[in-house]
Design a protein around this motif. Structure first.
Motif, PDB file in Angstrom:
ATOM      1  N   PRO A  14       9.485  -1.959  -4.800  1.00 23.99           N
ATOM      2  CA  PRO A  14       8.358  -2.234  -3.906  1.00 23.99           C
ATOM      3  C   PRO A  14       8.181  -1.070  -2.947  1.00 23.99           C
ATOM      4  N   THR A  15       6.953  -0.727  -2.639  1.00 25.73           N
ATOM      5  CA  THR A  15       6.723   0.405  -1.740  1.00 25.73           C
ATOM      6  C   THR A  15       5.385   0.272  -1.031  1.00 25.73           C
ATOM      7  N   GLY A  16       5.384   0.672   0.231  1.00 27.16           N
ATOM      8  CA  GLY A  16       4.143   0.684   0.996  1.00 27.16           C
ATOM      9  C   GLY A  16       3.332   1.942   0.778  1.00 27.16           C
ATOM     10  N   ALA A  45       5.753  -1.586  -7.363  1.00 29.71           N
ATOM     11  CA  ALA A  45       5.025  -2.716  -6.792  1.00 29.71           C
ATOM     12  C   ALA A  45       4.466  -2.331  -5.430  1.00 29.71           C
ATOM     13  N   PRO A  46       3.207  -1.895  -5.356  1.00 23.11           N
ATOM     14  CA  PRO A  46       2.613  -1.576  -4.060  1.00 23.11           C
ATOM     15  C   PRO A  46       2.692  -2.784  -3.136  1.00 23.11           C
ATOM     16  N   ASN A  47       3.260  -2.567  -1.965  1.00 21.15           N
ATOM     17  CA  ASN A  47       3.585  -3.665  -1.063  1.00 21.15           C
ATOM     18  C   ASN A  47       2.633  -3.679   0.119  1.00 21.15           C
ATOM     19  N   GLY A  48       1.626  -4.537   0.046  1.00 19.68           N
ATOM     20  CA  GLY A  48       0.714  -4.686   1.165  1.00 19.68           C
ATOM     21  C   GLY A  48      -0.666  -4.132   0.892  1.00 19.68           C
ATOM     22  N   PRO A  49      -1.652  -4.542   1.677  1.00 19.49           N
ATOM     23  CA  PRO A  49      -3.054  -4.170   1.430  1.00 19.49           C
ATOM     24  C   PRO A  49      -3.347  -2.695   1.604  1.00 19.49           C
ATOM     25  N   ARG A  50      -2.511  -1.961   2.322  1.00 18.94           N
ATOM     26  CA  ARG A  50      -2.749  -0.527   2.541  1.00 18.94           C
ATOM     27  C   ARG A  50      -2.032   0.335   1.514  1.00 18.94           C
ATOM     28  N   ALA A  51      -1.305  -0.288   0.609  1.00 17.15           N
ATOM     29  CA  ALA A  51      -0.558   0.462  -0.405  1.00 17.15           C
ATOM     30  C   ALA A  51      -1.469   0.740  -1.598  1.00 17.15           C
ATOM     31  N   VAL A  68       2.414   0.140 -12.865  1.00 17.31           N
ATOM     32  CA  VAL A  68       2.083  -0.256 -11.497  1.00 17.31           C
ATOM     33  C   VAL A  68       1.551  -1.673 -11.541  1.00 17.31           C
ATOM     34  N   CYS A  69       2.185  -2.573 -10.810  1.00 10.81           N
ATOM     35  CA  CYS A  69       1.744  -3.968 -10.860  1.00 10.81           C
ATOM     36  C   CYS A  69       0.656  -4.212  -9.827  1.00 10.81           C
ATOM     37  N   ALA A  70      -0.034  -5.315  -9.988  1.00  8.81           N
ATOM     38  CA  ALA A  70      -1.099  -5.684  -9.069  1.00  8.81           C
ATOM     39  C   ALA A  70      -0.536  -5.869  -7.668  1.00  8.81           C
ATOM     40  N   ARG A  71      -1.343  -5.532  -6.680  1.00  7.73           N
ATOM     41  CA  ARG A  71      -0.875  -5.663  -5.307  1.00  7.73           C
ATOM     42  C   ARG A  71      -0.753  -7.143  -4.931  1.00  7.73           C
ATOM     43  N   PRO A  72       0.445  -7.582  -4.557  1.00  2.53           N
ATOM     44  CA  PRO A  72       0.623  -8.972  -4.135  1.00  2.53           C
ATOM     45  C   PRO A  72       0.253  -9.136  -2.675  1.00  2.53           C
ATOM     46  N   ASP A  73       0.451 -10.343  -2.160  1.00  2.00           N
ATOM     47  CA  ASP A  73       0.331 -10.538  -0.724  1.00  2.00           C
ATOM     48  C   ASP A  73       1.368  -9.662  -0.030  1.00  2.00           C
ATOM     49  N   PRO A  74       1.096  -9.253   1.211  1.00  2.00           N
ATOM     50  CA  PRO A  74       2.042  -8.375   1.898  1.00  2.00           C
ATOM     51  C   PRO A  74       3.435  -8.988   1.970  1.00  2.00           C
ATOM     52  N   GLY A  75       4.433  -8.141   1.811  1.00  2.00           N
ATOM     53  CA  GLY A  75       5.808  -8.594   1.917  1.00  2.00           C
ATOM     54  C   GLY A  75       6.631  -8.188   0.715  1.00  2.00           C
TER      55      GLY A  75
END
Length: 210
Positions: A14-16, A45-51, A68-75
């Motif tokens: 996971p990464t921002g 895994a982009p972590n958060g809406p700004r990733a 690259v997976c779909a951006r989940p809810d932040p966290g």
């Protein structure tokens, strides 16, 4: 082992994708490229809406082993759990975006799991200091095989001490990782996965340094 294009191990990160983390992400990728004794896939895994996935360095994005997976809810917990749905390998490991994997890190754990039929195997972890030195984490869990549930008996106290295993030490059967999952905490979500992982009804082990 015979070479195959099919990944044996998946690594989830996971990464921002913040500016200060991109260089670390490239270093993690370089360490993955040194894992030549076992085939792997890397799930970012982009972590958060700004990733924004567009921020992933081009060299990484073009590697066919990277997904690259779909951006989940932040966290971090949603990021890790969402990424598990993208795994095709039999085993999965987790690496933070500022981690590096020592050479043969994946192969040693994978070979031990395959040779023994273990559902999870844990290695060692170390902190990389500013001066370039490594400080190996002295885990209280002894090296060797352990009965289900025994790992937690080596945790002297839940206050003021780290858990008996670190999250990025583990290589886990993918089905087990999906069944256990990560708790939806803002911090410490990785520790929620350990009780379920370490209580599976088959012995598991922790590897020596060498």
């Amino acid at each position: 082992m015979p070479y195959t294009d099919e990944p044996a191990v998946a690594v989830i990160t996971p990464t921002g994708l913040s500016n200060r983390r991109l260089a670390y992400l490239e270093e993690l990728y370089e360490s993955l490229r040194w894992q030549t004794e076992v085939t792997w896939e890397w799930i970012i895994a982009p972590n958060g809406p700004r990733a924004d996935p567009e921020r992933i360095p081009e060299l990484i994005a073009k590697d066919h082993r990277v997904r690259v997976c779909a951006r989940p809810d932040p966290g971090p917990a949603p990021a890790r759990n969402t990424a598990l749905n993208y795994v095709s390998a039999r085993f999965v490991a987790f690496a933070d975006d500022d981690d590096r994997l020592p050479e043969r890190s994946l192969a040693v754990r994978y070979d031990r799991a395959m040779d023994s039929g273990l559902r999870w195997v844990a290695g060692w972890s170390a902190d990389w200091r500013v001066d370039g030195s490594l400080e190996t984490r002295m885990c209280p869990t002894p090296v060797g095989r352990h009965e289900p549930g025994d790992v937690w008996t080596y945790w002297p106290t839940a206050t003021g001490s780290k858990p008996p295993l670190g999250h990025c030490m583990l290589l886990t059967d993918t089905q087990l990782a999906r069944a256990v999952g990560h708790g939806g905490l803002h911090k410490g979500e990785d520790y929620c996965a350990y009780p379920g992982t370490s209580r599976v009804p088959r012995r598991s082990c922790r590897l020596p340094t060498q």
